[in-house]
Design a protein around this motif. Structure first.
Motif, mmCIF file in Angstrom:
data_model
loop_
_atom_site.group_PDB
_atom_site.id
_atom_site.type_symbol
_atom_site.label_atom_id
_atom_site.label_comp_id
_atom_site.label_asym_id
_atom_site.label_seq_id
_atom_site.Cartn_x
_atom_site.Cartn_y
_atom_site.Cartn_z
ATOM 1 N N ILE A 269 -79.893 -48.398 -22.946
ATOM 2 C CA ILE A 269 -78.975 -49.879 -22.824
ATOM 3 C C ILE A 269 -77.772 -49.334 -23.491
ATOM 4 O O ILE A 269 -77.504 -48.844 -24.630
ATOM 5 N N GLU A 270 -76.698 -49.367 -22.496
ATOM 6 C CA GLU A 270 -75.177 -48.784 -22.967
ATOM 7 C C GLU A 270 -74.342 -49.872 -23.740
ATOM 8 O O GLU A 270 -74.392 -50.827 -23.187
ATOM 9 N N VAL A 271 -74.178 -49.733 -25.004
ATOM 10 C CA VAL A 271 -73.351 -50.721 -25.844
ATOM 11 C C VAL A 271 -72.161 -49.912 -26.347
ATOM 12 O O VAL A 271 -72.307 -48.808 -26.905
ATOM 13 N N ASN A 272 -70.867 -50.509 -26.368
ATOM 14 C CA ASN A 272 -69.901 -49.517 -26.865
ATOM 15 C C ASN A 272 -69.372 -50.349 -28.192
ATOM 16 O O ASN A 272 -69.789 -51.538 -28.400
ATOM 17 N N TYR A 273 -68.500 -49.892 -29.034
ATOM 18 C CA TYR A 273 -68.141 -50.242 -30.187
ATOM 19 C C TYR A 273 -66.693 -51.381 -29.722
ATOM 20 O O TYR A 273 -66.456 -51.289 -28.478
ATOM 21 N N ASN A 274 -66.767 -52.341 -30.599
ATOM 22 C CA ASN A 274 -65.495 -53.329 -30.119
ATOM 23 C C ASN A 274 -64.075 -52.701 -30.026
ATOM 24 O O ASN A 274 -64.003 -51.569 -30.906
ATOM 25 N N ASP A 275 -63.541 -53.059 -29.359
ATOM 26 C CA ASP A 275 -61.995 -52.627 -28.888
ATOM 27 C C ASP A 275 -61.154 -52.917 -30.249
ATOM 28 O O ASP A 275 -61.115 -54.012 -30.764
ATOM 29 N N PHE A 276 -60.628 -51.959 -30.713
ATOM 30 C CA PHE A 276 -59.761 -52.241 -31.824
ATOM 31 C C PHE A 276 -58.242 -51.620 -31.775
ATOM 32 O O PHE A 276 -58.025 -50.497 -31.288
ATOM 33 N N GLU A 277 -57.371 -52.633 -31.497
ATOM 34 C CA GLU A 277 -56.168 -52.331 -31.024
ATOM 35 C C GLU A 277 -55.305 -51.427 -32.136
ATOM 36 O O GLU A 277 -55.393 -51.602 -33.268
ATOM 37 N N SER A 278 -54.494 -50.362 -31.635
ATOM 38 C CA SER A 278 -53.888 -49.541 -32.577
ATOM 39 C C SER A 278 -53.020 -50.092 -33.493
ATOM 40 O O SER A 278 -52.766 -49.409 -34.838
ATOM 41 N N TRP A 279 -52.238 -51.168 -33.252
ATOM 42 C CA TRP A 279 -51.312 -51.720 -34.170
ATOM 43 C C TRP A 279 -51.902 -52.482 -35.260
ATOM 44 O O TRP A 279 -51.437 -52.504 -36.516
ATOM 45 N N LEU B 285 -73.512 -57.781 -39.131
ATOM 46 C CA LEU B 285 -72.731 -58.876 -38.662
ATOM 47 C C LEU B 285 -71.639 -58.468 -37.960
ATOM 48 O O LEU B 285 -71.248 -59.261 -37.072
ATOM 49 N N GLU B 286 -71.123 -57.200 -37.881
ATOM 50 C CA GLU B 286 -69.927 -56.765 -37.269
ATOM 51 C C GLU B 286 -70.176 -55.602 -36.074
ATOM 52 O O GLU B 286 -69.169 -55.013 -35.594
ATOM 53 N N ASP B 287 -71.207 -55.133 -36.267
ATOM 54 C CA ASP B 287 -71.770 -54.180 -35.411
ATOM 55 C C ASP B 287 -72.576 -54.503 -34.126
ATOM 56 O O ASP B 287 -73.674 -54.701 -34.096
ATOM 57 N N PRO B 288 -71.658 -54.303 -33.001
ATOM 58 C CA PRO B 288 -72.627 -54.762 -31.553
ATOM 59 C C PRO B 288 -73.618 -53.752 -31.312
ATOM 60 O O PRO B 288 -74.599 -54.295 -30.739
ATOM 61 N N MET B 289 -73.772 -52.557 -31.468
ATOM 62 C CA MET B 289 -74.770 -51.893 -31.207
ATOM 63 C C MET B 289 -76.077 -52.090 -32.033
ATOM 64 O O MET B 289 -77.231 -52.156 -31.635
ATOM 65 N N LEU B 290 -75.755 -52.456 -33.197
ATOM 66 C CA LEU B 290 -76.932 -52.743 -34.258
ATOM 67 C C LEU B 290 -77.593 -54.187 -33.874
ATOM 68 O O LEU B 290 -78.603 -54.267 -33.574
ATOM 69 N N GLN B 291 -76.335 -55.005 -33.516
ATOM 70 C CA GLN B 291 -76.847 -56.433 -33.009
ATOM 71 C C GLN B 291 -77.828 -56.540 -31.771
ATOM 72 O O GLN B 291 -78.864 -57.017 -31.682
ATOM 73 N N ARG B 292 -77.419 -55.252 -30.816
ATOM 74 C CA ARG B 292 -78.218 -55.420 -29.609
ATOM 75 C C ARG B 292 -79.667 -54.752 -30.020
ATOM 76 O O ARG B 292 -80.718 -55.040 -29.190
ATOM 77 N N GLY B 293 -79.716 -53.726 -30.873
ATOM 78 C CA GLY B 293 -80.917 -53.158 -31.300
ATOM 79 C C GLY B 293 -81.743 -54.402 -32.121
ATOM 80 O O GLY B 293 -83.037 -54.557 -31.477
#
Length: 708
Positions: A576-586, A673-681
């Motif tokens: 199952i592919e899950v990516n980290y949340n996008d974090f804008e450079s600014w 709470l903030e980790d999408p990969m861990l949440q999916r697991g």
């Protein structure tokens, strides 16, 4: 119907044959081990040869019997296992025999077996054993072995020391050992005296002296060839004249050419040659090799146990190691170190300060420490101790889901993993998450041992193979017996999961033992071995000698072109592919600005002390609700930032968790709470153990997202 019956009979017949073969091996192993353990005339080595003749199917049976046997019989079993290719297992058991209180002859035989394995990775363990061994004959055997596998100077120093003792038998043993490892000159007086004795030692002394005489003879012949007229060797003057010419031109014309030694320039040339092979091969000078052994291989070091950095131009404790002496003495995150034993750290380099803080085990260092809120700096005395760098962090998550974050496959990783699993199982763990994200690898055997905890039976989990007939010959690694329940399991990986991490995730995926979640892994499946150099004492040539292959024959190593660019991406592909949340450079820039302005520090200084229980709760789980933080809206307004309230809440919580970790003396293992990969697991495991994630208070905030 008759055909089906025939097929059934054949199947039953084949199964019975399998059982019969297993029983037969079990019976023979029992028989040969009995030969080793009988009181009169035990036949250790004859029985060992018989065990070897049974083939690799006997290995797991021998291992099961091993623990219950007397140490002499254990040696016989280990000899058989070495012959059967179980080198890593045998190596570890032989080290245990050397470390425990066993008779001299037992330890000497164990040392002899380790000579057969000859693994350079033994150096650290052998030097430790050498230091703690008092029996001179055992010490001589271990010193000889240590020099043979690693060329450690302490080994030769130890052997030479025994030449000065009053006991001639000990002198003789040391002299023979020195002769066998090629340091015969210093032992010549004793060997010449010993050769007259009609004993096995006398005969060995004569053999060594004869061998040395032959070497001297041939060296004389070669020397005479070298003194022939120059016309005969004119064409052999320089094999690679370009290198010499470049070095000469640099020394002559470069603006700082007089500062470059020939050795430095040759090292650079060799670096270039090796780097042209692949990105993982390298040339290490003696210093670089020593640094690698000290920092990369060792999971322990002597110090006070702190992670350090520079902030506001001051030497700052980023975080203490919570099991270390600095934390116990009262050092906390963000403390400023103003002086070390009265020596000011102002305008000093990080390296210079660290050198001052370091010292011998058992000594202490006095630090002048300033912490925000103190009226003046305080003197804190900290003992220097052996610091163990944690290899993993564990935590029981809501819903009885166990979690382990493995940061590296260090030498003690197997024991650490076992301890963590047993603790989680005592807390009624029903499912398990192994987090290998960011784990760049380590010892392969540790990876195999960890796989072994989850994969039942003898199964091929990985193999290595290269081109060299010896160094690159195929070597198979098998699981032997899983030691933990077959609970549902998830493995988290990302683009930084490499090498041993890929072996573990790849094998567990192959056998469908775990669901892999995250990103395609790094793709580093190559085997490097540091090879000693005859022409440069202490240096090593770290070369890629083989590749790793998963049980299905697939290689996890990326395919690259001659310039090192990836032309075919390998690695382990997640289920199952899950990516980290996008974090804008600014946002990175804005976080840095707020951090430098001490916005988070000032907020916590104002509210943390009087609301400690609340902040502990928010650090664990703030339900993504900024209104739970006292005075948050007013504080956020004062920041004059374009970052959203949720952004600043997230950053503030990171700083809060650091303070709570200091209070508790324990680092957080994860942040579901903030980790999408861990949440999916967590979501996938909740389904497997048939619990509703939406009905768990800690999970309902994110469960809705994965329900879709």
């Amino acid at each position: 119907m008759k055909n089906k019956a025939c097929i059934l009979l054949v199947i039953i017949f084949c199964v019975n044959i399998g059982y019969a073969q297993t029983d037969n091996i079990q019976t023979k192993v029992d028989k040969y081990i009995k030969w080793m353990t009988r009181k009169k005339n035990p036949n250790i080595w004859g029985a060992s040869a018989k065990l070897y003749a049974l083939g690799t199917n006997a290995s797991p049976v021998i291992k099961r019997k091993y623990r219950t046997l007397p140490v002499v019989a254990q040696l016989g079993c280990l000899k058989a296992l070495v012959s059967l290719g179980e080198l890593d297992y045998a190596q570890q058991k032989l080290l245990v025999i050397l470390k425990e209180r066993n008779p001299r002859d037992i330890k000497t035989m164990a040392t002899g077996m380790l000579e057969v394995i000859g693994d350079f990775e033994l150096e650290e363990d052998l030097l430790e054993i050498l230091d703690k061994t008092f029996d001179p004959y055992v010490k001589i055997a271990i010193a000889k072995l240590t020099w043979q596998i690693s060329r450690a100077p302490d080994a030769i120093k130890s052997l030479k020391g025994f030449l000065k003792v009053d006991n001639f038998r000990i002198q003789a043993a040391a002299a023979i050992a020195l002769g066998e490892v090629g340091n015969i000159n210093v032992a010549l007086p004793i060997l010449n005296k010993l050769k007259e004795q009609p004993t096995s030692q006398g005969r060995m002394a004569q053999i060594l002296l004869d061998h040395d005489a032959q070497i001297n003879h041939y060296e004389t012949l070669l020397s005479s060839q070298a003194t022939k007229p120059k016309t005969e060797v004119k064409n052999d003057k320089l094999k690679y004249p370009l290198v010499d010419e470049v070095i000469k031109k640099i020394n002559e014309y470069h603006v700082e050419g007089d500062k470059f030694s020939k050795e430095k320039l040759v090292n650079s040339a060799v670096d270039g040659i090796v780097s042209g092979t692949d990105v993982h091969s390298a040339f290490w000078t003696k210093k670089e090799w020593d640094d690698f052994v000290r920092t990369a291989i060792n999971e322990e070091y002597v110090g006070i146990g702190v992670y350090v950095g520079e902030q506001d131009g001051q030497f700052t404790i980023i975080s203490p190691v919570y099991s270390g002496p600095a934390y116990k003495a009262g050092i906390r995150s963000m403390d400023k170190i103003l002086e070390v034993n009265g020596w000011s750290t102002r305008d000093k380099t990080m390296d210079d300060i660290i050198k001052k803080i370091k010292g011998d085990q058992g000594t202490s260092v006095e630090l002048k420490v300033y912490r925000k809120g103190w009226s003046k700096a305080r003197d804190i005395e900290v003992n220097r101790e052996k610091i163990r760098v944690p290899s993993l962090f564990s935590q029981m998550l809501p819903g009885n889901i166990g979690y382990v974050k493995l940061t590296q496959f260090g030498r003690k990783g197997t024991a650490d993993m076992e301890k963590a699993l047993l603790q989680l199982e005592k807390q009624n763990m029903e499912a398990f998450i192994l987090d290998l994200r960011g784990n760049g690898g380590g010892w392969l055997q540790v990876a195999v041992d960890i796989i072994d905890k989850f994969v039942a039976g003898k199964k091929l989990v990985v193999y290595s193979e290269g081109r060299h007939p010896e160094k690159g010959k195929r070597y198979n690694y098998y699981s032997t017996n899983n030691t933990h329940p077959n609970f549902p399991m998830v493995v988290l990986v990302d683009e930084s999961s490499a090498s041993a991490s890929e072996v573990v995730s790849g094998a567990l995926k192959h056998y469908k033992r775990a669901q892999i979640i995250g990103q395609r892994t790094f793709g580093k499946g190559s085997v490097q071995e540091p090879i000693p150099l005859d022409t440069r004492s202490g240096a090593r040539l770290k070369l890629t000698i083989a590749l790793y292959y998963l049980p299905d024959g697939s290689c996890i190593h990326n395919i690259m072109d001659t310039e090192g660019k990836i032309v075919e991406r390998k690695g382990v592909v997640p289920d199952i592919e899950v990516n980290y949340n996008d974090f804008e450079s600014w946002k990175n820039e804005e976080f840095t600005r707020l951090e430098e302005s001490k916005a988070f520090e000032n907020y916590l200084d104002k509210h943390y002390k009087n609301n400690k229980k609340l902040f502990h709760k928010l650090a664990d789980n703030d339900q993504l609700n900024h209104d739970l933080y006292p005075g948050f809206n007013e504080w956020h307004k004062s920041l004059k930032t374009k970052a959203s309230k949720n952004d600043t809440r997230y950053w503030l919580r990171l700083k809060t968790r650091a303070r709570v970790s200091d209070d508790r003396g324990k680092q957080y293992a994860c942040d579901y709470l903030e980790d999408p990969m861990l949440q999916r697991g967590i979501w996938e495991l909740c389904k497997k153990i048939k619990i509703d994630a939406e009905k768990i208070d800690e999970y309902n905030i994110f469960a809705e997202k994965w329900k879709k």
